[in-house]
Design a protein around this motif. Structure first.
Motif, short mmCIF file in Angstrom:
data_model
loop_
_atom_site.label_atom_id
_atom_site.label_comp_id
_atom_site.label_asym_id
_atom_site.label_seq_id
_atom_site.Cartn_x
_atom_site.Cartn_y
_atom_site.Cartn_z
N TYR A 186 -14.43 -1.27 -25.45
CA TYR A 186 -13.67 -1.03 -24.23
C TYR A 186 -14.51 -0.30 -23.17
N ALA A 187 -15.38 0.61 -23.61
CA ALA A 187 -16.22 1.35 -22.67
C ALA A 187 -17.16 0.42 -21.92
N ALA A 188 -17.52 -0.69 -22.54
CA ALA A 188 -18.41 -1.66 -21.88
C ALA A 188 -17.69 -2.45 -20.80
N ASP A 189 -16.36 -2.34 -20.75
CA ASP A 189 -15.58 -3.05 -19.74
C ASP A 189 -14.62 -2.08 -19.07
N ALA A 190 -15.19 -1.13 -18.33
CA ALA A 190 -14.38 -0.10 -17.68
C ALA A 190 -13.39 -0.71 -16.70
N GLY A 191 -13.74 -1.83 -16.10
CA GLY A 191 -12.84 -2.48 -15.16
C GLY A 191 -11.53 -2.88 -15.80
N TYR A 192 -11.60 -3.36 -17.03
CA TYR A 192 -10.39 -3.73 -17.77
C TYR A 192 -9.52 -2.50 -18.01
N VAL A 193 -10.15 -1.41 -18.45
CA VAL A 193 -9.41 -0.19 -18.75
C VAL A 193 -8.73 0.34 -17.49
N LEU A 194 -9.46 0.40 -16.39
CA LEU A 194 -8.90 0.90 -15.14
C LEU A 194 -7.76 0.01 -14.65
N ASP A 195 -7.89 -1.29 -14.85
CA ASP A 195 -6.83 -2.20 -14.44
C ASP A 195 -5.56 -1.94 -15.24
N LYS A 196 -5.69 -1.68 -16.54
CA LYS A 196 -4.53 -1.39 -17.37
C LYS A 196 -3.90 -0.05 -16.97
N LEU A 197 -4.72 0.92 -16.60
CA LEU A 197 -4.19 2.20 -16.12
C LEU A 197 -3.45 2.01 -14.80
N ARG A 198 -3.98 1.16 -13.94
CA ARG A 198 -3.33 0.89 -12.65
C ARG A 198 -1.97 0.22 -12.86
N GLN A 199 -1.93 -0.75 -13.76
CA GLN A 199 -0.66 -1.44 -14.05
C GLN A 199 0.36 -0.48 -14.66
N GLY A 200 -0.08 0.30 -15.64
CA GLY A 200 0.82 1.24 -16.28
C GLY A 200 1.34 2.29 -15.33
N THR A 201 0.47 2.78 -14.45
CA THR A 201 0.88 3.80 -13.49
C THR A 201 1.89 3.24 -12.49
N ALA A 202 1.75 1.97 -12.12
CA ALA A 202 2.71 1.34 -11.22
C ALA A 202 4.09 1.27 -11.88
N ARG A 203 4.13 0.91 -13.17
CA ARG A 203 5.41 0.87 -13.89
C ARG A 203 6.01 2.27 -13.98
N ALA A 204 5.17 3.24 -14.27
CA ALA A 204 5.64 4.62 -14.40
C ALA A 204 6.13 5.16 -13.05
N ARG A 205 5.47 4.76 -11.97
CA ARG A 205 5.89 5.23 -10.65
C ARG A 205 7.31 4.76 -10.33
N ALA A 206 7.60 3.52 -10.67
CA ALA A 206 8.95 3.00 -10.42
C ALA A 206 9.99 3.78 -11.21
N ARG A 207 9.70 4.08 -12.47
CA ARG A 207 10.65 4.82 -13.31
C ARG A 207 10.86 6.24 -12.77
N THR A 208 9.79 6.95 -12.48
CA THR A 208 9.92 8.35 -12.06
C THR A 208 10.52 8.49 -10.67
N GLU A 209 10.25 7.54 -9.78
CA GLU A 209 10.84 7.60 -8.44
C GLU A 209 12.34 7.33 -8.50
N GLU A 210 12.75 6.50 -9.44
CA GLU A 210 14.18 6.27 -9.63
C GLU A 210 14.88 7.55 -10.04
N THR A 211 14.27 8.28 -10.99
CA THR A 211 14.86 9.56 -11.42
C THR A 211 14.89 10.56 -10.28
N LEU A 212 13.81 10.64 -9.52
CA LEU A 212 13.77 11.59 -8.40
C LEU A 212 14.87 11.27 -7.39
N ASP A 213 15.07 10.00 -7.07
CA ASP A 213 16.13 9.62 -6.14
C ASP A 213 17.50 10.06 -6.65
N GLU A 214 17.71 9.90 -7.97
CA GLU A 214 19.00 10.29 -8.56
C GLU A 214 19.21 11.80 -8.47
N VAL A 215 18.15 12.57 -8.76
CA VAL A 215 18.26 14.03 -8.72
C VAL A 215 18.45 14.52 -7.29
#
Length: 343
Positions: free
Chosen positions: A299-328
């Motif tokens: 995986y270290a030899a393909d940092a682009g793949y790892v960063l892309d997965k982090l970007r995708q995961g963070t986008a999913r997490a942003r949607a979840r956490t912003e929903e909670t913030l709006d509710e609060v």
């Protein structure tokens, strides 16, 4: 017609202060690999919280975001099943933290047993960074932001979950309904793994940890340095198993517990030298870490793949956490401009 039940939500993660080690593996990483298939699992790279006592070296925190992510993938975390995300890229968590700070007192934060212990370990005395003191509030924002009801933590971290639940109850009382859910601490059956020097805390900074990325030579050196029984001077002498790091590691990592029981009996009776048991433990650890090390290098030899997965995961997490913030925000009656979307 069958009704599909949603999976229970787990939030876990690590501060990005350095690569992960065997203590992390036995304490949480191994179970995360299993739990990801039966739960909706969010894995937080807690770089913002890492700054609470590393603000003088932000480059270290940033650098280790990728290092910890590599460790996750190397042990078998599937980024298409588990949402791996970066805390500092989730601004809703920072705003939730700010809101929750109004529902907890400084005195209560100072009484938190986990925080008191960590302050002593770091020698802060009264020069405690405010961000560090407020760490439990930040964690409450993380847990509720993801709507998590299960949080795997070590026994020493359980007071943080209780403080999260206190904040949840205070917020719910304030708004007059149960908007936020309390969380349950999932305590691992295996206790904290000691460092190779016998100290209770395993830490890379203390030089007593075996990182998951350790080379074969580094594993061999670490095992040879392991604390055993200081009174076991000759192989013929009866040895003590309790407090002996070698046998603690056997219990944690060797799948053949009958063989471990036999080794313990022979060591206690006398006639079994430290180097003999250390060589056998080394074989166990080499077999465990070799495939992890190889996957990490892949995986270290393909940092682009790892960063892309982090970007995708963070986008999913942003949607979840912003929903909670709006509710609060809506539940607390905070100001909205006309036309703003309601939660």
């Amino acid at each position: 017609m069958s009704i599909l039940k949603s999976k229970p939500v787990i939030l876990t993660g690590d501060r990005t202060t350095g690569p992960l080690h065997l203590g992390h593996y036995v304490g949480s990483l191994k179970s995360r690999v299993t739990l990801q298939h039966s739960h909706e699992q969010f894995l937080l790279l807690a770089d913002t919280q890492a700054l609470t006592d590393n603000a003088d070296d932000p480059a270290k925190v940033q650098r280790n975001v990728l290092e910890v992510a590599l460790d996750y993938l190397a042990v078998g975390i599937d980024p298409d099943v588990t949402t791996i995300c970066v805390q500092s890229a989730l601004p809703a968590l920072a705003e939730l933290t700010m809101l929750y700070l109004n529902f907890v007192t400084v005195a209560r934060l100072e009484r938190n047993p986990t925080i008191k212990t960590e302050i002593l370990l770091r020698g802060f005395e009264r020069d405690v960074p405010a961000g560090f003191l407020c760490y439990p509030v930040s964690q409450a924002a993380d847990i509720t932001g993801f709507k998590a009801t299960i949080v795997p933590v070590g026994e020493d971290q359980a007071p943080l979950i209780e403080q999260t639940n206190e904040i949840v109850r205070r917020v719910n009382r304030q708004i007059g309904r149960d908007l936020l859910s309390e969380a349950t601490a999932m305590i691992p059956k295996v206790g904290r793994l000691p460092g190779i020097d016998g100290k209770a805390k395993m830490s890379k900074s203390l030089g007593n940890a075996i990182p998951l990325s350790a080379s074969a030579d580094e594993i061999r050196t670490a095992v040879r340095q392991m604390y055993t029984d200081p009174n076991h001077l000759r192989a013929a002498d009866p040895g003590r198993v309790e407090g002996n790091v070698v046998f603690t590691y056997f219990d944690a990592f060797c799948g053949d517990q009958a063989a471990v029981a036999d080794l313990k009996a022979r060591y206690r009776a006398g006639g079994l030298g430290d180097m003999v048991v250390k060589r056998q433990l080394e074989d166990v650890l080499q077999a465990l870490l070799a495939p992890i090390r190889e996957r990490r290098a892949h995986y270290a030899a393909d940092a682009g793949y790892v960063l892309d997965k982090l970007r995708q995961g963070t986008a999913r997490a942003r949607a979840r956490t912003e929903e909670t913030l709006d509710e609060v925000r809506e539940a607390l009656g905070l100001f909205r401009f006309a036309g703003d979307a309601a939660a």
